[in-house]
Write a protein that holds these residues in place. Structure first.
Motif, PDB file in Angstrom:
ATOM      1  N   THR A  95     -74.659  47.125 -41.008  1.00  0.00           N
ATOM      2  CA  THR A  95     -75.988  46.582 -41.268  1.00  0.00           C
ATOM      3  C   THR A  95     -76.318  45.656 -40.107  1.00  0.00           C
ATOM      4  OG1 THR A  95     -75.549  46.654 -43.640  1.00  0.00           O
ATOM      5  CG2 THR A  95     -77.416  45.333 -42.925  1.00  0.00           C
ATOM      6  N   ASP A  97     -79.024  42.876 -38.099  1.00  0.00           N
ATOM      7  CA  ASP A  97     -80.107  41.893 -38.179  1.00  0.00           C
ATOM      8  C   ASP A  97     -80.359  41.360 -36.775  1.00  0.00           C
ATOM      9  OD1 ASP A  97     -81.972  40.032 -39.401  1.00  0.00           O
ATOM     10  OD2 ASP A  97     -80.460  38.482 -39.065  1.00  0.00           O
ATOM     11  N   PRO A 112     -76.851  37.258 -46.091  1.00  0.00           N
ATOM     12  CA  PRO A 112     -76.910  38.320 -47.101  1.00  0.00           C
ATOM     13  C   PRO A 112     -75.749  38.305 -48.088  1.00  0.00           C
ATOM     14  CG  PRO A 112     -76.427  39.238 -44.953  1.00  0.00           C
ATOM     15  CD  PRO A 112     -76.658  37.780 -44.752  1.00  0.00           C
ATOM     16  N   PHE A 119     -74.182  42.463 -51.361  1.00  0.00           N
ATOM     17  CA  PHE A 119     -74.779  42.309 -50.040  1.00  0.00           C
ATOM     18  C   PHE A 119     -76.276  42.515 -50.174  1.00  0.00           C
ATOM     19  CE2 PHE A 119     -75.918  43.571 -45.754  1.00  0.00           C
ATOM     20  CZ  PHE A 119     -75.176  42.691 -44.994  1.00  0.00           C
ATOM     21  N   ASP A 120     -77.069  41.471 -49.922  1.00  0.00           N
ATOM     22  CA  ASP A 120     -78.531  41.528 -50.071  1.00  0.00           C
ATOM     23  C   ASP A 120     -79.159  41.557 -48.688  1.00  0.00           C
ATOM     24  OD1 ASP A 120     -81.151  41.372 -50.877  1.00  0.00           O
ATOM     25  OD2 ASP A 120     -81.064  39.222 -51.341  1.00  0.00           O
ATOM     26  N   ASP A 121     -79.641  42.732 -48.267  1.00  0.00           N
ATOM     27  CA  ASP A 121     -80.223  42.863 -46.935  1.00  0.00           C
ATOM     28  C   ASP A 121     -81.744  42.780 -46.925  1.00  0.00           C
ATOM     29  OD1 ASP A 121     -80.761  45.261 -48.143  1.00  0.00           O
ATOM     30  OD2 ASP A 121     -79.924  46.509 -46.561  1.00  0.00           O
ATOM     31  N   SER A 122     -82.344  42.233 -47.971  1.00  0.00           N
ATOM     32  CA  SER A 122     -83.804  42.189 -48.065  1.00  0.00           C
ATOM     33  C   SER A 122     -84.444  41.240 -47.052  1.00  0.00           C
ATOM     34  CB  SER A 122     -84.236  41.812 -49.482  1.00  0.00           C
ATOM     35  OG  SER A 122     -83.724  40.533 -49.825  1.00  0.00           O
ATOM     36  N   LEU A 124     -83.293  40.665 -43.918  1.00  0.00           N
ATOM     37  CA  LEU A 124     -82.884  40.998 -42.562  1.00  0.00           C
ATOM     38  C   LEU A 124     -84.037  41.640 -41.806  1.00  0.00           C
ATOM     39  CD1 LEU A 124     -79.291  42.352 -43.211  1.00  0.00           C
ATOM     40  CD2 LEU A 124     -80.057  40.008 -42.833  1.00  0.00           C
ATOM     41  N   TRP A 140     -72.997  43.361 -39.691  1.00  0.00           N
ATOM     42  CA  TRP A 140     -71.998  43.336 -40.759  1.00  0.00           C
ATOM     43  C   TRP A 140     -71.455  44.752 -40.908  1.00  0.00           C
ATOM     44  CZ3 TRP A 140     -76.605  40.785 -40.949  1.00  0.00           C
ATOM     45  CH2 TRP A 140     -76.539  39.407 -41.125  1.00  0.00           C
TER      46      TRP A 140
END
Length: 179
Positions: A95, A97, A112, A119-122, A124, A140
């Motif tokens: 992932t 960013d 995140p 894992f919260d990628d909202s 990014l 990540w």
């Protein structure tokens, strides 16, 4: 036991003890052996990820990403191509960013992993900035763990994966901006 020496009779009675001793010592030995190999794999993966992140961030720093209108997906593909033997699983595990910073000091980009369970990628983003911009590139990488106790010791999330992180922070070079 007629005709058998006392020493041979004693050895015959102890015949199964070697197998029991091996069972008691062998299981922890092989567990430790696999755990050491898994930690070695994690270190190798982390080193390759760090190198791939540095090389890929150079595309942003020199303006090549902006000049070719590179998208987040294309940047991730470039990163994964630099992962060597781990490039096959990289698109599903990595992932990315990329964000512009106002300054290097006192910055708190979104984490995140803050909730500790998933894992919260909202939050990014993928913003490469302009010439002279301060840029932070974070990657990540979820590395699955096989050894049971290693998963408990190394997993930062609840999914039995070790979460490897590579970061590059830099000021973009003064390249000619694209129109």
């Amino acid at each position: 036991m007629a005709g058998v020496s006392p020493r041979a009779a004693r050895r015959a009675r102890r015949g199964g003890s070697n197998a029991i001793e091996f069972a008691l010592v062998g299981l922890p030995f092989f567990f430790m052996l696999f755990a050491i190999m898994e930690v070695g794999l994690i270190f190798v993966t982390d080193s390759i990820l760090d190198n791939a992140t540095s090389q890929s961030a150079r595309l942003i720093r020199t303006g090549q990403a902006a000049g070719s209108n590179m998208t987040a997906g294309q940047f991730k593909t470039e990163l994964c191509n630099r992962m060597g033997i781990f490039s096959g699983d990289c698109p599903g595990r990595a992932t990315v960013d990329v964000r512009v910073l106002a300054q290097f000091r006192n910055q708190t980009p979104p984490d995140p992993t803050a909730n500790g369970t998933s894992f919260d990628d909202s939050d990014l983003t993928y913003v490469t900035g302009e010439p002279g911009s301060l840029v932070l590139v974070r990657v990540w990488y979820k590395q699955p763990l096989i050894t049971p106790l290693m998963a408990q010791a190394l997993s930062r999330l609840k999914d039995d994966n070790a979460l490897l992180v590579a970061t590059a922070a830099f000021r973009n070079e003064p390249y000619a901006p694209t129109s």
